[in-house]
Design a protein around this motif. Structure first.
Motif, PDB file in Angstrom:
ATOM      1  N   GLY A   1       4.736   3.612   6.575  1.00 20.71           N
ATOM      2  CA  GLY A   1       3.881   4.458   5.753  1.00 20.71           C
ATOM      3  C   GLY A   1       2.828   5.199   6.558  1.00 20.71           C
ATOM      4  N   ILE A   2       2.299   4.568   7.613  1.00 20.43           N
ATOM      5  CA  ILE A   2       1.279   5.261   8.409  1.00 20.43           C
ATOM      6  C   ILE A   2       1.875   5.914   9.652  1.00 20.43           C
ATOM      7  CG2 ILE A   2      -0.638   3.877   7.545  1.00 20.43           C
ATOM      8  CD1 ILE A   2      -0.658   2.348  10.147  1.00 20.43           C
ATOM      9  N   ILE A   3       2.950   5.350  10.195  1.00 23.12           N
ATOM     10  CA  ILE A   3       3.555   5.947  11.400  1.00 23.12           C
ATOM     11  C   ILE A   3       4.352   7.202  11.029  1.00 23.12           C
ATOM     12  CG2 ILE A   3       5.344   5.563  13.187  1.00 23.12           C
ATOM     13  CD1 ILE A   3       4.295   2.770  13.570  1.00 23.12           C
ATOM     14  N   GLY A   4       4.869   7.234   9.827  1.00 18.95           N
ATOM     15  CA  GLY A   4       5.566   8.436   9.361  1.00 18.95           C
ATOM     16  C   GLY A   4       7.069   8.402   9.565  1.00 18.95           C
ATOM     17  N   ALA A   5       7.588   7.352  10.176  1.00 17.31           N
ATOM     18  CA  ALA A   5       9.034   7.211  10.377  1.00 17.31           C
ATOM     19  C   ALA A   5       9.344   5.728  10.550  1.00 17.31           C
ATOM     20  CB  ALA A   5       9.502   7.993  11.596  1.00 17.31           C
TER      21      ALA A   5
ATOM     22  N   LEU B   1      11.078  -4.844  14.671  1.00 15.64           N
ATOM     23  CA  LEU B   1      11.619  -3.903  13.688  1.00 15.64           C
ATOM     24  C   LEU B   1      10.947  -4.062  12.325  1.00 15.64           C
ATOM     25  CD1 LEU B   1      15.357  -4.138  14.708  1.00 15.64           C
ATOM     26  CD2 LEU B   1      13.952  -2.084  14.808  1.00 15.64           C
ATOM     27  N   VAL B   2      10.772  -5.308  11.913  1.00 13.82           N
ATOM     28  CA  VAL B   2      10.143  -5.559  10.608  1.00 13.82           C
ATOM     29  C   VAL B   2       8.710  -5.035  10.622  1.00 13.82           C
ATOM     30  CG1 VAL B   2       9.289  -7.392   9.094  1.00 13.82           C
ATOM     31  CG2 VAL B   2      11.621  -7.498   9.973  1.00 13.82           C
ATOM     32  N   SER B   3       8.016  -5.250  11.743  1.00 12.72           N
ATOM     33  CA  SER B   3       6.639  -4.789  11.841  1.00 12.72           C
ATOM     34  C   SER B   3       6.575  -3.258  11.786  1.00 12.72           C
ATOM     35  CB  SER B   3       6.022  -5.300  13.145  1.00 12.72           C
ATOM     36  OG  SER B   3       4.719  -4.782  13.302  1.00 12.72           O
ATOM     37  N   LEU B   4       7.446  -2.609  12.571  1.00 12.66           N
ATOM     38  CA  LEU B   4       7.441  -1.141  12.569  1.00 12.66           C
ATOM     39  C   LEU B   4       7.820  -0.594  11.196  1.00 12.66           C
ATOM     40  CD1 LEU B   4       8.958  -0.356  16.074  1.00 12.66           C
ATOM     41  CD2 LEU B   4       6.731   0.423  15.230  1.00 12.66           C
ATOM     42  N   GLU B   5       8.747  -1.288  10.542  1.00 11.73           N
ATOM     43  CA  GLU B   5       9.156  -0.856   9.192  1.00 11.73           C
ATOM     44  C   GLU B   5       7.972  -0.959   8.227  1.00 11.73           C
ATOM     45  OE1 GLU B   5      12.286   0.420   8.511  1.00 11.73           O
ATOM     46  OE2 GLU B   5      11.366   0.924   6.588  1.00 11.73           O
ATOM     47  N   ALA B   6       7.182  -2.027   8.360  1.00 19.22           N
ATOM     48  CA  ALA B   6       6.016  -2.194   7.496  1.00 19.22           C
ATOM     49  C   ALA B   6       4.967  -1.110   7.761  1.00 19.22           C
ATOM     50  CB  ALA B   6       5.402  -3.578   7.701  1.00 19.22           C
ATOM     51  N   PHE B   7       4.929  -0.643   9.013  1.00 19.85           N
ATOM     52  CA  PHE B   7       3.970   0.402   9.397  1.00 19.85           C
ATOM     53  C   PHE B   7       4.514   1.804   9.105  1.00 19.85           C
ATOM     54  CE2 PHE B   7       0.256  -1.153  11.924  1.00 19.85           C
ATOM     55  CZ  PHE B   7       0.467  -2.508  11.778  1.00 19.85           C
TER      56      PHE B   7
ATOM     57  N   PRO C   1      10.002  12.211  13.370  1.00 14.06           N
ATOM     58  CA  PRO C   1       8.856  12.253  14.283  1.00 14.06           C
ATOM     59  C   PRO C   1       7.802  11.233  13.865  1.00 14.06           C
ATOM     60  CG  PRO C   1       9.347  14.441  13.379  1.00 14.06           C
ATOM     61  CD  PRO C   1      10.157  13.461  12.604  1.00 14.06           C
ATOM     62  N   VAL C   2       7.142  10.651  14.849  1.00 14.55           N
ATOM     63  CA  VAL C   2       6.123   9.657  14.530  1.00 14.55           C
ATOM     64  C   VAL C   2       4.728  10.268  14.688  1.00 14.55           C
ATOM     65  CG1 VAL C   2       7.588   7.762  15.288  1.00 14.55           C
ATOM     66  CG2 VAL C   2       5.921   8.714  16.871  1.00 14.55           C
ATOM     67  N   ASP C   3       3.786   9.731  13.952  1.00 15.03           N
ATOM     68  CA  ASP C   3       2.384  10.137  14.080  1.00 15.03           C
ATOM     69  C   ASP C   3       1.824   9.424  15.314  1.00 15.03           C
ATOM     70  OD1 ASP C   3      -0.268  10.784  11.911  1.00 15.03           O
ATOM     71  OD2 ASP C   3      -0.538   9.730  13.805  1.00 15.03           O
ATOM     72  N   TRP C   4       1.426  10.228  16.304  1.00 19.60           N
ATOM     73  CA  TRP C   4       1.012   9.642  17.586  1.00 19.60           C
ATOM     74  C   TRP C   4      -0.201   8.730  17.409  1.00 19.60           C
ATOM     75  CZ3 TRP C   4       2.014   7.722  21.951  1.00 19.60           C
ATOM     76  CH2 TRP C   4       1.075   7.625  22.965  1.00 19.60           C
ATOM     77  N   ALA C   5      -1.177   9.140  16.611  1.00 21.09           N
ATOM     78  CA  ALA C   5      -2.377   8.320  16.411  1.00 21.09           C
ATOM     79  C   ALA C   5      -1.999   6.979  15.777  1.00 21.09           C
ATOM     80  CB  ALA C   5      -3.392   9.055  15.545  1.00 21.09           C
ATOM     81  N   ALA C   6      -1.099   7.021  14.793  1.00 22.09           N
ATOM     82  CA  ALA C   6      -0.712   5.794  14.103  1.00 22.09           C
ATOM     83  C   ALA C   6       0.126   4.889  15.010  1.00 22.09           C
ATOM     84  CB  ALA C   6       0.067   6.128  12.837  1.00 22.09           C
ATOM     85  N   PHE C   7       1.011   5.504  15.799  1.00 24.21           N
ATOM     86  CA  PHE C   7       1.798   4.683  16.723  1.00 24.21           C
ATOM     87  C   PHE C   7       0.873   4.020  17.742  1.00 24.21           C
ATOM     88  CE2 PHE C   7       4.417   3.760  20.416  1.00 24.21           C
ATOM     89  CZ  PHE C   7       5.497   3.118  19.818  1.00 24.21           C
ATOM     90  N   GLY C   8      -0.155   4.768  18.166  1.00 24.09           N
ATOM     91  CA  GLY C   8      -1.142   4.207  19.100  1.00 24.09           C
ATOM     92  C   GLY C   8      -1.864   3.018  18.484  1.00 24.09           C
ATOM     93  N   THR C   9      -2.150   3.118  17.188  1.00 19.97           N
ATOM     94  CA  THR C   9      -2.794   1.996  16.492  1.00 19.97           C
ATOM     95  C   THR C   9      -1.881   0.779  16.505  1.00 19.97           C
ATOM     96  OG1 THR C   9      -4.123   3.422  15.064  1.00 19.97           O
ATOM     97  CG2 THR C   9      -3.641   1.217  14.239  1.00 19.97           C
TER      98      THR C   9
ATOM     99  N   ALA D   1       0.836  -1.207   0.000  1.00 16.64           N
ATOM    100  CA  ALA D   1       0.000   0.000   0.000  1.00 16.64           C
ATOM    101  C   ALA D   1       0.865   1.249   0.000  1.00 16.64           C
ATOM    102  CB  ALA D   1      -0.934  -0.008   1.197  1.00 16.64           C
ATOM    103  N   SER D   2       1.935   1.238   0.810  1.00 18.59           N
ATOM    104  CA  SER D   2       2.753   2.450   0.895  1.00 18.59           C
ATOM    105  C   SER D   2       3.650   2.614  -0.333  1.00 18.59           C
ATOM    106  CB  SER D   2       3.589   2.466   2.185  1.00 18.59           C
ATOM    107  OG  SER D   2       4.458   1.374   2.207  1.00 18.59           O
ATOM    108  N   ASN D   3       3.856   1.504  -1.075  1.00 16.22           N
ATOM    109  CA  ASN D   3       4.646   1.614  -2.307  1.00 16.22           C
ATOM    110  C   ASN D   3       3.769   1.968  -3.514  1.00 16.22           C
ATOM    111  OD1 ASN D   3       7.005   1.029  -1.034  1.00 16.22           O
ATOM    112  ND2 ASN D   3       6.860  -1.176  -1.410  1.00 16.22           N
TER     113      ASN D   3
END
Lengths: 123, 316
Positions: B301-305, B293-299, B217-225, A113-115
């Motif tokens: 796009g929405i977390i912003g970092a 790390l892999v999970s956060l990397e996949a996120f 910086p991370v998106d707080w709402a997305a990190f909360g998700t 999705a992000s790509n």
């Protein structure tokens, strides 16, 4: 107290604590309005980012009049949830499979999705 | 001080009366499961007494649990009770570790590992009678379990209360003793399965600590998700989350969680030091650093970092 369902809401989920506290604590009328708008914006934003994840499971969530969230699946079933704490178990029930951020299939869908690729739905 | 005892006959309150203005013995044992209501009752009674002027204004309440206690339900009780959550703020979880027998307890009792993982401060007791080499080994093991905890010693049972109760604004890899330890911030398999000669597995759970930062910086709402989803799916295995999160505001968000239970996050007005990077530590059981790390990397796009391990040579 929720006047529609009669539920006595005593706990504010940690993800919403900051915006809720600010919206409730403001004394100045201008600041109060601004904080309420921020609270609504944050709820909409939270629903939007959560939908990025829920899309993989064929689900969708939206803010419901600033008090709850409505969770829906593609078959027209829906349920009300209070916050993210109660959203995940409800989503798992609707999806009929475990929801886990460590799940490689979900991660692949999010990366796609992000790509800019067509987002995967279901699996 | 609220004292809880596992046995039917409480003894500690006889010893503690001298040292404390108010000692309330919680009846019938463990605070965590059977007598949580007693803790609620005891804390409410203190508020009542304070309101009536029966006791001096409350500055701090110390809850002493049994050695078998799980801190998580105690935190949950305070955070979730409709009255207590507005009157009490959980400041610190302090775990004491016997410097003579600590290794044995960590080998034998999973509760011990969890108590160390959930601690903000770890106090080594009996260091006056323990072997220096043993103390060093124990300290290294405790740091492996929880690099974010301040570590203090209490020889002859003595400790400076001000140092013990010193408030900590989140966690910084450079602040704690662990920050100067080259082994501290890497992903550390703290407890391996130890097979004894007779085939008895002494301890099978693998506790790991992973400290990471974000490349923006991370998106707080997305990190909360992400975090609420992780805690829903793996909360039992996430013994601790602690740190400061850069959410693009003037100050960071102070994050502190124990399993499914997360302290109400504090949005600080300013950073406590010069380092303005996010820094978060995860203490997990059965969840590897690489998975996080892999999970956060996949996120991303929405977390912003994206996530970055703080220790470059960490095994991922």
């Amino acid at each position: 107290m929720c006047i529609l369902c009669g539920e006595f809401v005593t706990r504010i989920h940690w993800t919403e604590k900051h915006a809720e506290d600010k919206a409730r604590a403001s004394i100045d009328a201008g600041a109060k309005d601004e904080n309420r708008r921020n609270r609504r914006r944050e709820r909409v934003r939270r629903a939007a980012v959560t939908n990025e994840v829920l899309r993989h499971y064929g689900l969708r969530v939206s803010d419901w009049s600033g008090t709850k969230y409505v969770l829906r699946d593609g078959k027209g079933r829906s349920t009300l949830v209070q916050d993210l704490g109660s959203l995940w178990p409800a989503a798992q029930k609707l999806a009929g499979r475990p929801l886990d951020p460590l799940d490689p299939a979900l991660q692949a869908a999010l990366r796609g999705a992000s790509n800019g690729a067509a987002p995967a739905t279901g699996s | 001080m609220l004292v809880n005892e596992f046995g039917k006959v409480g003894l500690d309150h006889h010893l503690l009366v001298r040292a404390d203005e108010k000692t309330v013995l919680l009846e019938h044992g463990c605070v965590c499961c059977t007598t949580r209501e007693d803790l609620v009752g005891a804390l409410l009674d203190l508020l009542d007494e304070e309101g009536k002027g029966g006791i001096a204004s409350l500055d701090r309440v110390v809850v002493e649990t049994t050695g078998l206690a799980d801190p998580a339900p105690i935190l949950f009780t305070v955070f979730s009770h409709p009255v207590l959550q507005h009157h009490y703020h959980v400041d610190l979880v302090i775990s004491t570790v016997d410097a003579v027998n600590g290794e044995l307890h960590l080998d034998r009792n999973p509760e011990s590992t969890k108590q160390v993982a959930t601690a903000d401060a770890v106090v080594l007791t009996k260091t006056d009678i323990a072997e220096p080499g043993g103390i060093q080994a124990l300290r290294a093991r405790l740091r492996g379990i929880n690099p974010s905890a301040r570590m203090l010693e209490a020889p002859f049972g003595e400790i400076d209360p001000e140092e013990l109760l010193r408030p900590t604004a989140g966690w910084s890899p450079d602040e704690s003793h662990s920050g100067r330890d080259p082994d501290a911030n890497r992903s550390t398999p703290a407890t391996e399965a130890l097979m004894t000669e007779d085939g008895d597995v002494r301890h099978v759970s693998r506790t790991r600590s992973t400290s990471l930062t974000f490349d923006g910086p991370v998106d707080w709402a997305a990190f909360g998700t992400w975090l609420s989803m992780l805690l829903y799916a793996r909360g039992e295995d996430v013994l601790r989350v602690k740190g400061l999160l850069d959410v693009g505001e003037a100050g960071p968000v102070l994050l502190n969680g124990v399993q499914h239970i997360v302290h109400p996050p504090d949005h600080l007005g300013e950073w406590p030091d010069e380092d303005r990077r996010s820094r978060i530590i995860f203490i997990t059981r059965g969840v590897d650093s690489g998975e996080l790390l892999v999970s956060l990397e996949a996120f991303r796009g929405i977390i912003g970092a994206g996530p970055r391990l703080l220790e470059a040579n960490a095994p991922v």
